[in-house]
Scaffold this active site. Structure first.
Site, PDB file in Angstrom:
ATOM      1  N   LYS A 162       0.785  -1.171  -0.039  1.00 34.29           N
ATOM      2  CA  LYS A 162      -0.049   0.014   0.048  1.00 34.29           C
ATOM      3  C   LYS A 162       0.914   1.269  -0.109  1.00 34.29           C
ATOM      4  O   LYS A 162       0.400   2.319  -0.491  1.00 34.29           O
ATOM      5  CB  LYS A 162      -0.757  -0.044   1.338  1.00 34.29           C
ATOM      6  N   SER A 184       0.633 -10.106  -0.962  1.00 29.68           N
ATOM      7  CA  SER A 184       0.537  -8.787  -0.724  1.00 29.68           C
ATOM      8  C   SER A 184       0.584  -7.935   0.453  1.00 29.68           C
ATOM      9  O   SER A 184       0.982  -6.679   0.654  1.00 29.68           O
ATOM     10  CB  SER A 184      -1.016  -8.354  -1.248  1.00 29.68           C
TER      11      SER A 184
END
Length: 409
Positions: free
Chosen positions: A61, A311
């Site tokens: 992110k 992720s």
């Protein structure tokens, strides 16, 4: 951000992703690519793990957040930024803002895990706890933006966010140029869209497969309808991809460039997290483990070499405990059995002796003596056992039957 027609949506190009990559030099790490012998044997082709769980803030992110905030005008930076998130986006915005000298306010649900709240504060954001669910938190952040003039940083529905996330795709092609399939988790779609833009422009032959949790899968109905469709009450342990509606901007990219979107069960998610921890020695959150869950679910359907994108690795320790237990149960390493014994001295010790010979580890024992279903001299015993897998479970059951016990549950 919303748009009236598909034609009015902003485009994201390879040049945008390359520009984001230059901007992120010295900010985001080029994360490791690790081979997995176990998954390679399972799939029948080389499998590599792209470890964005080892990125700064523990997830991808930071990439998109930094590119988005770095692109703000001076007057926008002066007004500060605001975001809403239960974890990864919050930390990405907080660190990116601190690095760029921008004031940040992050709204988080009141039930957000304390380690994620503390990390977001430590990265420099002012944290405000509001709402029980992310939708309420999102509304509060948008209201704050309207009242103060702070710029709302959307977690996935903006071209700068998508371009930043797309830098992961460029790294995958550099680290594994022979890749044939990339598997990536999908929530709102920003990460999958960015990777698809970068990879398909350079290697249109590479197959991109998105993965959603079955209980929070908004993309399959949206793709079928040809537009973003909201689903009611998404539910999954993978909070990083628990999004009720695809973003407008990433949806059009996913629709055009992502080859397939699959769903995985909660059992496969927990088994994947356990596998990453035991086999790869990597702490991965459920959303980050979703590509591995897809490999476990249908291992023979991927053309290799395969890159599975981990992720993120931000998982609350208490949730980790529950997920690991769930994963061990899903992989046949927990066994719960209920049986009835004659209520006499030594009966339980005899039973435990049978289990000891069968090499089953007893985790918990509970007795029921007052149930009307039981005879006057009977006791019901429930046992929770740790085993070595499905075959060992069968061996334990066989040993109990051969010793004369009747397993009733």
């Amino acid at each position: 951000m919303s748009y009236s027609t598909a034609d009015s949506l902003p485009r994201v190009t390879l040049d945008d992703v390359r520009g984001a990559q230059k901007m992120l030099t010295g900010v985001a790490r080029t994360t490791a690519m690790e081979g997995s012998r176990y998954l390679s044997q399972l799939v029948g082709a080389p499998v590599h793990l792209k470890c964005e769980n080892l990125q700064r803030t523990g997830s991808f992110k930071l990439r998109g957040a930094y590119v988005r905030i770095a692109g703000l005008l001076p007057e926008e930076r002066a007004a500060g930024v605001v975001a809403a998130s239960a974890g990864n986006h919050a930390q990405g915005v907080a660190l990116a803002s601190s690095l760029l000298g921008v004031r940040s306010t992050v709204f988080m649900p009141t039930g957000a895990p304390l380690p994620k709240v503390a990390a977001t504060r430590d990265y420099g954001a002012e944290v405000r706890l509001h709402g029980q669910v992310v939708d309420e938190t999102l509304a509060a952040a948008q209201e704050y933006a309207a009242e103060t003039g702070a710029v709302f940083i959307h977690p996935f529905d903006h071209p700068d966010i998508i371009a930043g996330q797309g830098t992961v795709g460029l790294e995958i092609l550099e680290q594994c140029p022979e890749v044939r399939t990339i598997v990536v988790g999908i929530g709102g779609g920003g990460l999958a869209a960015g990777i698809a833009v970068a990879v398909k422009a350079l290697r249109p032959d590479v197959r991109i497969i998105g993965v959603q949790a079955a209980g929070a899968a908004a993309y399959p109905p949206s793709l079928a309808a040809g537009r973003p469709v909201a689903i009611d009450n998404p539910s999954t342990m993978a909070d990083g991809i628990k999004v009720g509606r695809p973003g407008d901007v990433p949806f059009r990219i996913v629709e055009e460039l992502v080859d397939e979107v699959r769903t995985v069960s909660e059992s496969h998610l927990s088994s994947a997290l356990l596998l990453c921890l035991e086999r790869a020695k990597l702490v991965v959150e459920p959303a980050g483990a979703s590509p591995v869950a897809a490999l476990l679910s249908e291992p023979g359907t991927f053309e290799g070499p395969v890159v599975a994108l981990l992720s993120g690795g931000n998982v609350d320790p208490l949730l980790m405990q529950r997920i690991l237990r769930h994963g061990m149960a899903a992989s046949g390493r927990y066994l719960a059995v209920t049986l009835r014994l004659t209520d006499r001295p030594g009966a339980l010790a005899t039973l435990l002796g049978v289990l000891s010979v069968a090499d089953a580890n007893v985790l918990d024992v509970s007795h029921v003596r007052t149930d009307p279903r039981l005879g006057l001299t009977e006791v019901e015993v429930e046992l929770h056992l740790e085993t070595k897998g499905p075959e060992h479970c069968a061996e334990v059951g066989r040993a109990l039957r051969e010793a004369g016990y009747r397993v009733i549950d």
